[in-house]
Design a protein around this motif. Structure first.
Motif, PDB file in Angstrom:
ATOM      1  N   ASN A  93       0.854  -1.189  -0.074  1.00  0.00           N
ATOM      2  CA  ASN A  93      -0.070  -0.094   0.041  1.00  0.00           C
ATOM      3  C   ASN A  93       0.777   1.198   0.165  1.00  0.00           C
ATOM      4  N   SER A  94       2.097   1.037   0.331  1.00  0.00           N
ATOM      5  CA  SER A  94       2.798   2.351   0.372  1.00  0.00           C
ATOM      6  C   SER A  94       4.418   2.082   0.014  1.00  0.00           C
ATOM      7  N   GLY A  95       5.166   2.980   0.107  1.00  0.00           N
ATOM      8  CA  GLY A  95       6.639   2.819  -0.332  1.00  0.00           C
ATOM      9  C   GLY A  95       7.432   2.178   0.587  1.00  0.00           C
ATOM     10  N   THR A  96       7.086   2.477   1.938  1.00  0.00           N
ATOM     11  CA  THR A  96       7.916   1.943   2.912  1.00  0.00           C
ATOM     12  C   THR A  96       7.561   0.435   3.155  1.00  0.00           C
ATOM     13  N   GLU A  97       6.343   0.119   2.887  1.00  0.00           N
ATOM     14  CA  GLU A  97       5.865  -1.332   2.989  1.00  0.00           C
ATOM     15  C   GLU A  97       6.590  -2.168   1.697  1.00  0.00           C
ATOM     16  N   ALA A  98       6.907  -1.158   0.687  1.00  0.00           N
ATOM     17  CA  ALA A  98       7.354  -1.919  -0.590  1.00  0.00           C
ATOM     18  C   ALA A  98       8.799  -2.229  -0.103  1.00  0.00           C
ATOM     19  N   THR A  99       9.461  -1.096   0.317  1.00  0.00           N
ATOM     20  CA  THR A  99      11.046  -1.474   0.684  1.00  0.00           C
ATOM     21  C   THR A  99      11.130  -2.436   1.565  1.00  0.00           C
ATOM     22  N   GLU A 100      10.369  -2.695   2.525  1.00  0.00           N
ATOM     23  CA  GLU A 100      10.335  -3.569   3.504  1.00  0.00           C
ATOM     24  C   GLU A 100      10.152  -4.872   3.023  1.00  0.00           C
ATOM     25  N   SER A 127      20.551   7.581   3.038  1.00  0.00           N
ATOM     26  CA  SER A 127      19.435   7.517   2.263  1.00  0.00           C
ATOM     27  C   SER A 127      18.106   7.450   2.613  1.00  0.00           C
ATOM     28  N   PHE A 128      16.999   7.028   1.738  1.00  0.00           N
ATOM     29  CA  PHE A 128      15.484   7.100   2.251  1.00  0.00           C
ATOM     30  C   PHE A 128      14.905   6.208   1.821  1.00  0.00           C
ATOM     31  N   HIS A 129      14.300   5.184   2.767  1.00  0.00           N
ATOM     32  CA  HIS A 129      13.450   4.103   2.311  1.00  0.00           C
ATOM     33  C   HIS A 129      12.379   3.904   2.929  1.00  0.00           C
ATOM     34  N   GLY A 130      11.788   5.007   3.700  1.00  0.00           N
ATOM     35  CA  GLY A 130      10.475   5.075   4.342  1.00  0.00           C
ATOM     36  C   GLY A 130      10.834   5.004   5.909  1.00  0.00           C
ATOM     37  N   ARG A 131       9.394   5.035   6.455  1.00  0.00           N
ATOM     38  CA  ARG A 131       9.499   5.387   7.862  1.00  0.00           C
ATOM     39  C   ARG A 131       9.258   4.441   8.846  1.00  0.00           C
ATOM     40  N   CYS A 179      19.415   0.588  -2.763  1.00  0.00           N
ATOM     41  CA  CYS A 179      19.838   1.888  -3.015  1.00  0.00           C
ATOM     42  C   CYS A 179      18.819   2.484  -3.908  1.00  0.00           C
ATOM     43  N   GLU A 180      18.701   3.859  -3.940  1.00  0.00           N
ATOM     44  CA  GLU A 180      17.566   4.582  -4.873  1.00  0.00           C
ATOM     45  C   GLU A 180      18.447   4.666  -6.049  1.00  0.00           C
ATOM     46  N   SER A 181      17.969   4.682  -7.559  1.00  0.00           N
ATOM     47  CA  SER A 181      18.557   4.869  -8.653  1.00  0.00           C
ATOM     48  C   SER A 181      18.769   6.540  -8.828  1.00  0.00           C
ATOM     49  N   GLY A 184      15.912  10.655  -3.825  1.00  0.00           N
ATOM     50  CA  GLY A 184      14.837  11.867  -4.052  1.00  0.00           C
ATOM     51  C   GLY A 184      15.045  12.791  -2.674  1.00  0.00           C
ATOM     52  N   GLU A 185      14.658  12.201  -1.569  1.00  0.00           N
ATOM     53  CA  GLU A 185      14.618  12.795  -0.152  1.00  0.00           C
ATOM     54  C   GLU A 185      16.158  13.648  -0.081  1.00  0.00           C
ATOM     55  N   SER A 186      17.106  12.528  -0.361  1.00  0.00           N
ATOM     56  CA  SER A 186      18.431  13.050   0.234  1.00  0.00           C
ATOM     57  C   SER A 186      18.875  14.216  -0.852  1.00  0.00           C
ATOM     58  N   LEU A 212      16.971  -1.906  -6.194  1.00  0.00           N
ATOM     59  CA  LEU A 212      16.960  -0.318  -6.588  1.00  0.00           C
ATOM     60  C   LEU A 212      15.547   0.026  -6.166  1.00  0.00           C
ATOM     61  N   ASP A 213      15.713   0.989  -5.237  1.00  0.00           N
ATOM     62  CA  ASP A 213      14.458   1.572  -4.671  1.00  0.00           C
ATOM     63  C   ASP A 213      13.875   2.592  -5.848  1.00  0.00           C
ATOM     64  N   GLU A 214      12.949   2.272  -6.494  1.00  0.00           N
ATOM     65  CA  GLU A 214      12.321   3.359  -7.397  1.00  0.00           C
ATOM     66  C   GLU A 214      11.101   3.706  -6.926  1.00  0.00           C
ATOM     67  N   VAL A 215      10.786   3.984  -5.709  1.00  0.00           N
ATOM     68  CA  VAL A 215       9.468   4.308  -5.357  1.00  0.00           C
ATOM     69  C   VAL A 215       9.324   5.806  -5.656  1.00  0.00           C
ATOM     70  N   GLN A 216      10.335   6.757  -5.676  1.00  0.00           N
ATOM     71  CA  GLN A 216      10.007   7.977  -6.146  1.00  0.00           C
ATOM     72  C   GLN A 216      10.574   8.308  -7.512  1.00  0.00           C
ATOM     73  N   CYS A 217      11.557   7.690  -8.031  1.00  0.00           N
ATOM     74  CA  CYS A 217      12.293   7.796  -9.420  1.00  0.00           C
ATOM     75  C   CYS A 217      11.464   7.247 -10.377  1.00  0.00           C
ATOM     76  N   ALA A 241       6.090   2.661  -5.640  1.00  0.00           N
ATOM     77  CA  ALA A 241       4.827   3.222  -4.807  1.00  0.00           C
ATOM     78  C   ALA A 241       4.523   4.623  -5.321  1.00  0.00           C
ATOM     79  N   LYS A 242       4.725   5.519  -4.870  1.00  0.00           N
ATOM     80  CA  LYS A 242       4.255   7.059  -5.148  1.00  0.00           C
ATOM     81  C   LYS A 242       3.484   6.956  -6.356  1.00  0.00           C
ATOM     82  N   GLY A 243       4.116   7.291  -7.706  1.00  0.00           N
ATOM     83  CA  GLY A 243       3.473   7.568  -9.075  1.00  0.00           C
ATOM     84  C   GLY A 243       2.445   6.389  -9.239  1.00  0.00           C
TER      85      GLY A 243
HETATM   86  C1  LIG Z   1       8.774   7.903  -0.235  1.00  0.00           C
HETATM   87  C2  LIG Z   1       9.883   6.978  -0.521  1.00  0.00           C
HETATM   88  C3  LIG Z   1       9.435   5.788   0.467  1.00  0.00           C
HETATM   89  C4  LIG Z   1       8.651   5.754   1.281  1.00  0.00           C
HETATM   90  O1  LIG Z   1       7.190   5.735   0.758  1.00  0.00           O
HETATM   91  P1  LIG Z   1       5.994   5.890   1.853  1.00  0.00           P
HETATM   92  O2  LIG Z   1       4.683   5.679   0.952  1.00  0.00           O
HETATM   93  O3  LIG Z   1       6.067   7.215   2.297  1.00  0.00           O
HETATM   94  O4  LIG Z   1       5.979   5.033   2.883  1.00  0.00           O
HETATM   95  C5  LIG Z   1      10.610   4.892   0.279  1.00  0.00           C
HETATM   96  N1  LIG Z   1      11.511   5.127  -0.666  1.00  0.00           N
HETATM   97  C6  LIG Z   1      11.755   6.143  -1.480  1.00  0.00           C
HETATM   98  C7  LIG Z   1      12.746   6.360  -2.409  1.00  0.00           C
HETATM   99  C8  LIG Z   1      10.859   7.214  -1.281  1.00  0.00           C
HETATM  100  O5  LIG Z   1      10.954   8.387  -2.005  1.00  0.00           O
END
Ligand SMILES: *Cc1c(COP(=O)(O)O)cnc(C)c1O
Length: 389
Positions: A93-100, A127-131, A179-181, A184-186, A212-217, A241-243
């Motif tokens: 349902n979300s990015g952080t669930e996807a990275t987990e 880096s950033f992979h969610g919360r 890692c993220e390709s 984003g957040e960083s 490769l975390d493509e949640v944002q890119c 996730a996101k888009g």
């Molecule tokens: C936003 C983001 C997440 C987390 O997504 P959420 O939907 O907020 O949990 C994870 N990884 C990357 C690269 C993000 O940009």
């Protein structure tokens, strides 16, 4: 007084409606929205095609358990695998669930082939992979993990751009590098193509999986369906996730057949993940994004946007340090204070959002019009000019 928890420092602005690239505030002002829910509304606000798809599905069935076959999900998964490296998709349902979930897939793969000790995940420091509790420790960020101990184990870190530090951090216990390709957040830090290729080579040599975390890119944001495609490599696992939901909460993890073998019945689950409403949103987004010429149009708009921003940077080199990014994931690194700059842009009816390294993030919808890019350029120029005076 708001009853919402104060874990956000919210701007004093609310919106009553949106249309495409624009948001209309409750006080009657019109804003050019280049935040788009942080790269979530990939096709803008109130997109008629998405509205129609969701309306249609909402009259049929919203939610059924994953105990049953969900045809909309079968279709979305099939389309995602047909267009990418992946053989299997698991919806979240979300990015952080996807990275987990991506981390779980990697660990479980080595467990399933009789190497349970190969279970550590190597990530980029800060880096950033969610919360979630695991994802914050994956980030290796002091700020995000503060007060949330004890430390969740199983994560190691290396410094961005430091290849010595990467090589040193790899051990026989490393299961995957995540890692993220594009980070984003960083601060919209693009990992160069040749680095991704090297990373793939190292992973192959050491029998490590590449996540490769493509949640944002991902999902067209970079001008390719996935940002890593510029490097011509293939990852093993990709959380998205996101888009993909166009504004509807939807995440997923994509993987190859090889690594999927560990995820047997009962190894993971999600009550909401992949429900028919979310799947219809995802399918509608793909209908638009997979249209012939859509990626090319993003690339063209990106070239134009970035070249215009570089002109501003050249003129106001004491304000803007660097123009960064790829596709419509664009950052302006400032010398000036980012918060103040974002506020000034907002006063001039352009919404942007911060990222690390004093960067302001510019995230138009992927179907942004040239005239809207021009409008944003005009506003950014005006704000820079105000600094000069
Ligand atoms: C936003 C983001 C997440 C987390 O997504 P959420 O939907 O907020 O949990 C994870 N990884 C990357 C690269 C993000 O940009």
């Amino acid at each position: 007084m708001s009853s919402l928890l104060k874990n956000y420092n919210r701007r004093k602005i609310a919106f009553k409606k949106g249309k495409g690239s624009f948001l209309y505030s409750t006080s009657g002002k019109k804003y050019l929205d280049f935040v788009q829910g942080i790269a979530v509304n990939s096709l803008g606000h109130a997109n008629p095609y998405l509205i129609k798809a969701l309306n249609k599905q909402s009259k049929k069935v919203w939610h059924v358990s994953n105990a049953f076959i969900i045809p909309e999900g079968e279709r979305l998964a099939k389309r995602l695998t047909q267009k990418t490296f992946a053989d299997y998709v698991m919806f979240q349902n979300s990015g952080t669930e996807a990275t987990e979930a991506a981390i779980k897939v990697a660990k479980r793969y080595f467990y399933s082939i009789g190497k349970p000790k190969k279970n550590r995940i190597l990530c980029i420091k800060n880096s950033f992979h969610g919360r979630t509790i695991a994802a914050i420790f994956a980030s290796g960020s002091k700020k995000m993990t503060e007060g949330f101990g004890p430390k969740v184990g199983g994560f190691d870190h290396f410094e961005f751009g430091n290849h010595q530090s990467l090589k040193k951090a790899i051990t026989s216990k490393t299961a995957a590098i995540m890692c993220e390709s594009v980070m984003g957040e960083s601060g919209i830090k693009v990992i160069p193509d040749w680095c991704l290729r090297e990373l793939r080579k190292i992973c192959n040599k050491k029998k490590i999986l590449l996540i490769l975390d493509e949640v944002q890119c991902g999902i067209g944001r970079s001008g390719n369906f996935f940002a890593y495609e510029y490097s011509n490599i293939k990852p093993d696992i990709v959380p998205i996730a996101k888009g993909i939901g166009g504004g509807f909460p939807l995440g997923a993890v994509l993987m190859t057949k090889k690594v999927a073998s560990g995820m047997t019945v009962g190894s993971h689950g999600s009550t909401f993940g992949g429900n028919p409403l979310a799947m219809s949103a995802g399918n509608a987004v793909l209908d638009q994004i997979f249209k012939k010429g859509f990626m090319k149009s993003i690339q063209k708009k990106s070239r134009y946007f970035i070249s215009e921003l570089k002109k501003i940077q050249k003129q106001y080199f004491s304000i803007i340090k660097e123009v960064r990014g790829v596709g419509l994931l664009i950052g302006l690194q400032l010398y000036e204070d980012q918060t103040k700059f974002i506020k000034k842009l907002q006063e001039n009816k352009l919404l942007t959002i911060r990222a690390g390294e004093n960067v302001i993030r510019i995230l138009p919808p992927l179907n942004v019009k040239k005239a809207e890019i021009d409008l944003s350029i005009k506003i950014i120029k005006k704000v820079c000019k105000e600094y000069k005076n």
